[in-house]
Design a protein around this motif. Structure first.
Motif, PDB file in Angstrom:
ATOM      1  N   SER A  53      33.474 -47.203  15.532  1.00 19.23           N
ATOM      2  CA  SER A  53      33.192 -45.370  16.077  1.00 19.23           C
ATOM      3  C   SER A  53      33.826 -45.321  17.084  1.00 19.23           C
ATOM      4  N   HIS A  54      34.181 -44.160  16.810  1.00 18.22           N
ATOM      5  CA  HIS A  54      35.125 -44.517  18.020  1.00 18.22           C
ATOM      6  C   HIS A  54      33.953 -43.624  19.410  1.00 18.22           C
ATOM      7  N   GLU A  55      32.747 -43.601  19.629  1.00 20.29           N
ATOM      8  CA  GLU A  55      31.803 -43.731  20.514  1.00 20.29           C
ATOM      9  C   GLU A  55      31.762 -45.459  21.236  1.00 20.29           C
ATOM     10  N   ILE A 152      39.028 -41.274   9.813  1.00 21.89           N
ATOM     11  CA  ILE A 152      38.683 -40.114  10.823  1.00 21.89           C
ATOM     12  C   ILE A 152      37.774 -40.607  12.225  1.00 21.89           C
ATOM     13  N   GLU A 153      37.601 -41.592  12.951  1.00 21.00           N
ATOM     14  CA  GLU A 153      37.156 -42.217  14.101  1.00 21.00           C
ATOM     15  C   GLU A 153      38.072 -42.094  14.565  1.00 21.00           C
ATOM     16  N   LYS A 156      38.848 -38.985  15.382  1.00 22.66           N
ATOM     17  CA  LYS A 156      37.498 -37.705  16.019  1.00 22.66           C
ATOM     18  C   LYS A 156      37.798 -38.171  17.195  1.00 22.66           C
ATOM     19  N   ASN A 159      40.944 -35.988  19.663  1.00 22.84           N
ATOM     20  CA  ASN A 159      40.063 -34.631  20.020  1.00 22.84           C
ATOM     21  C   ASN A 159      39.409 -34.753  20.213  1.00 22.84           C
ATOM     22  N   ARG A 160      38.642 -35.761  20.451  1.00 22.90           N
ATOM     23  CA  ARG A 160      37.552 -35.562  22.059  1.00 22.90           C
ATOM     24  C   ARG A 160      38.431 -36.211  23.311  1.00 22.90           C
TER      25      ARG A 160
END
Length: 245
Positions: A53-55, A152-153, A156, A159-160
């Motif tokens: 995930s991007h996190e 998608i990640e 994200k 965008n973040r």
């Protein structure tokens, strides 16, 4: 007492340390810096992006930066492609001394031009030259290994992080290949406009595509990055420079 310098280099989406290895080797040969090139979750030679995930990618980079900070007086951060947006985020939210952005994916990768690259690969395949196509050799093992969730990640993450560009005040060097169709060269102009740093150097490399660290301009690129990271910047004359190589 001599100051200890750390350098964090962050690879791109679906990539790994091999994408930036020539730059790492160049800096390692000429300095005594502590250089780290972490492998982001799910990346590396064998992709496993289903649970990434991007996190987690941001956290991997943040931890690597914190570990360097524990043992270094100064830290420089370099980011390639998606890694450029992660590096920009770190520069906006953490203390670093210099920032280098390489073919940075300030917007999503251009699927329009990705289809162009695929068409080029097919053409080389008909000519029996597929194994001479650099992009094919780089990405051939990844086809089918990148789940939709990972893409998608990636979006994200862009965008973040792009909202933090305005918060960057660190001296920054921006490099972009003129032949890069996955991250169109205009992305460098957007970065120049949005980043608030007073000292910005923007350089376009005529012979480079997206894999800028592995391209024909890599020797010149490596030297310019080394010069930028080692030069003295006068705070009173923070001059903005733009050039094409």
């Amino acid at each position: 007492m001599k100051k200890v310098i750390g350098c964090l280099i962050i690879h791109g989406f679906t990539g790994g340390p091999h994408e930036v290895e020539p730059l790492r080797a160049y800096l390692s040969k000429r300095t005594d810096w502590k250089i780290e090139v972490p492998v982001l979750k799910g990346h590396g030679k064998e992709l496993n992006l289903e649970d990434a995930s991007h996190e987690l990618w941001l956290e991997d980079a943040r931890i690597a930066l914190e570990n360097l900070r524990k043992n270094c007086d100064k830290v420089y951060v370099i980011g390639f492609s998606m890694g450029g947006m992660i590096a920009a985020y770190l520069a906006a939210t953490q203390k670093i001394e210099r920032l280098v952005l390489l073919a940075t994916a300030r917007r999503y990768l251009s699927f329009k031009y990705l289809s162009f690259y695929i068409a080029e690969m097919i053409g080389d395949g008909f000519k029996g030259k597929l194994n001479e196509n650099d992009l094919f050799l780089h990405y051939k093992s990844k086809f089918g290994d990148v789940p939709l969730k990972a893409n998608i990640e990636f979006m994200k993450l862009v965008n973040r992080t792009k909202q933090y560009l305005k918060d960057i005040t660190t001296p920054v060097f921006i490099a972009q290949g003129h032949k890069d169709e996955m991250v169109p060269y205009k992305a460098a102009y957007y970065l120049d406009e949005e980043i608030s740093s007073e000292h910005k150097e923007v350089v376009f490399f005529e012979q480079s595509d997206h894999l800028i660290c592995l391209g024909e301009d890599s020797d010149v690129l490596n030297k310019m990055i080394y010069d930028f990271l080692t030069q003295e910047i006068c705070e009173e004359t923070n001059q903005i420079e733009k050039s094409t190589i």
